[in-house]
Enzyme design. Structure first.
Site, PDB file in Angstrom:
ATOM      1  N   GLY A 227       0.814  -1.197   0.000  1.00  0.00           N
ATOM      2  CA  GLY A 227       0.000   0.000   0.000  1.00  0.00           C
ATOM      3  C   GLY A 227       0.851   1.251   0.000  1.00  0.00           C
ATOM      4  N   ARG A 307      -7.142   1.584 -15.440  1.00  0.00           N
ATOM      5  CA  ARG A 307      -7.132   2.207 -14.107  1.00  0.00           C
ATOM      6  C   ARG A 307      -7.869   3.542 -14.029  1.00  0.00           C
ATOM      7  NH1 ARG A 307      -2.798   3.576 -11.564  1.00  0.00           N
ATOM      8  NH2 ARG A 307      -3.400   2.690  -9.560  1.00  0.00           N
ATOM      9  N   CYS A 337     -15.720   1.557 -27.654  1.00  0.00           N
ATOM     10  CA  CYS A 337     -17.103   2.022 -27.694  1.00  0.00           C
ATOM     11  C   CYS A 337     -17.753   1.904 -26.325  1.00  0.00           C
ATOM     12  CB  CYS A 337     -17.870   1.274 -28.769  1.00  0.00           C
ATOM     13  SG  CYS A 337     -17.276   1.818 -30.374  1.00  0.00           S
ATOM     14  N   GLU A 338     -17.335   2.817 -25.516  1.00  0.00           N
ATOM     15  CA  GLU A 338     -17.636   2.868 -24.081  1.00  0.00           C
ATOM     16  C   GLU A 338     -16.906   4.161 -23.705  1.00  0.00           C
ATOM     17  OE1 GLU A 338     -19.398   0.333 -21.530  1.00  0.00           O
ATOM     18  OE2 GLU A 338     -18.334  -0.861 -22.985  1.00  0.00           O
TER      19      GLU A 338
END
Ligand SMILES: *Cc1c(COP(=O)(O)O)cnc(C)c1O
Length: 418
Positions: A227, A307, A337-338
């Site tokens: 992290g 991401r 196509c999005e």
């Protein structure tokens, strides 16, 4: 990547535009010098007798990246049996690999056992089943200390309703399972999620884990997960590794003294080791002014770097063909196509169709999350090592798209009466 004399350079002066010329776009490029720098920085931040840095390979599983990290001295953190197998193929000793899966079957855990890797179990049900069959095998357990940390809920794994780990509140149940099965716990593990901004949150979780550890008799290691935040923007906060290192080391050494045995301190970073080493090069295919913004369409999309769309991550974008151009505001979008926006209202040196753009911080969770959506090929990958470039993954072709498709030869429609 450095900018000087209006040109970008990778380590040893390697010209990214020459790589794009040679290999085409879209293209992932990894600079090993940066991986080495990060590894040594992390290893140098801790002052404990026994330190293991396990590379969390889901960030980037190209086997050459795995080998680089192995040569630097890293172990491996694998979250699937396939990653375990890749690690073995890359030459990691089985005992330097830890299998840290979530929601997998007992069968998959037993496959890991056959490979001889370390096993880290994240739920009581499997711990009990595994313990019944193999009380002689020491395993680690993943604890959820319920510390809220992380840049985004999709990648925060320590909170109370997280699916990860065994809740710290369920430890009495764990002790019961240990008693009835006879299984021995050799490691405690936590991974509270990505992007920890605050050293204090991390230290608090670490403290909880060490307090818990005193209840276990056979520990060999304590694994504090990862992290560690890396900078995405120029003014971004970065986890202060040196501070975390100093404070954890002190606390850990103290704990080992009380515990009566020298344990191994383990970390398992992904992003910290490989994120900044990676660059994603794309070509501007269309410059499209609209009443609200100027879009730059590029020859890639969420199929190659998901991401930004999946968890709003920021990737710096530069025009590396003409860095000296007058900066303008653009919204950089993909060809899928999005809606796939890489970056909105970004100040980028004036872009013309055909220019090469670079997205930074592309070494972690870039290619490893890529797909063939819209039936597009996944990009090639290149490694830059000691001034030379190596193709480490070929660009896909139509054969890759069709590889496992099975074409059924249905009868032509037979008309009635024949
Ligand atoms: C993903 C993961 C990591 C690495 O996280 P980063 O944010 O890339 O450092 C470490 N440990 C486990 C168990 C993981 O699932």
């Amino acid at each position: 990547m450095q900018l000087s004399d209006n040109r970008y350079h990778l380590s040893n002066g390697v010209d990214p535009l020459a790589l794009v010329e040679k290999y085409g776009t879209p293209l992932y490029v990894y600079d090993t010098a940066h991986i080495e720098r990060q590894y040594k920085r992390l290893a140098g931040a801790f002052n404990v007798p026994r330190l293991h840095i396990n590379y969390a390979c889901k960030a980037n599983t190209n086997i050459n990246i795995l080998k680089q990290l192995k040569n630097l001295g890293a172990g491996l953190d694998a979250v699937s049996i396939q990653e375990v197998e890749l690690g073995i193929m890359a030459g990691f000793a089985p005992q330097s690999i830890t299998f840290t899966p979530n929601s997998v079957s007992l069968d998959e855990i037993k496959l890991a056992l056959n490979f001889g890797v370390r096993i880290n179990i994240d739920n009581i049900s499997i711990l009990e089943q595994f313990g019944m069959e193999h009380p002689e095998v020491m395993v680690g357990i993943r604890i959820n200390p319920h510390i809220m940390a992380g840049g985004n809920t999709k990648i925060s794994t320590g909170h109370i309703d997280s699916k990860f780990g065994i809740s710290i509140h369920q430890l009495p149940h764990v002790f019961k399972v240990i008693e009835t099965t006879g299984i021995k716990i050799d490691g405690l593990h936590m991974h509270t999620g990505s992007d920890i901004l605050d050293a204090n949150a991390f230290l608090l979780a670490a403290d909880i884990l060490m307090n818990t550890a005193s209840n276990f008799k056979y520990l060999e290691y304590i694994d504090f997960g990862s992290g560690f935040k890396v900078p995405y923007k120029d003014d971004d906060i970065e986890t202060d590794i040196e501070e975390v290192g100093e404070r954890i080391s002190e606390r850990f050494n103290q704990f080992c003294k009380e515990y009566g045995r020298e344990l191994t301190l383990v970390f398992e970073p992904g992003k910290f080791l490989v994120s900044q080493a990676g660059y994603f090069f794309v070509k501007a295919t269309v410059v499209k002014p609209t009443p609200s913004t100027v879009f730059i369409g590029v020859d890639s999309g969420l199929n190659h770097l998901i991401r930004p769309m999946m968890y709003g991550s920021y990737h710096r974008i530069e025009n590396i063909s003409y860095p000296q151009g007058k900066p303008r505001f653009y919204t950089v979008v993909g060809n899928i196509c999005e809606t796939d926006t890489f970056g909105s209202n970004r100040k980028i040196a004036s872009v013309e169709e055909g220019d090469v753009l670079c997205m930074f911080n592309a070494g972690a969770y870039g290619f490893s999350m890529a797909s063939n959506y819209n039936s597009r090929f996944r990009p090639a990958e290149v490694m830059v090592h000691e001034g030379k470039d190596y193709l480490i993954r070929k660009r896909e072709t139509m054969q890759d798209i069709l590889r496992n498709q099975v074409e059924v030869k249905f009868e032509e429609a037979v008309s009635a009466g024949e």
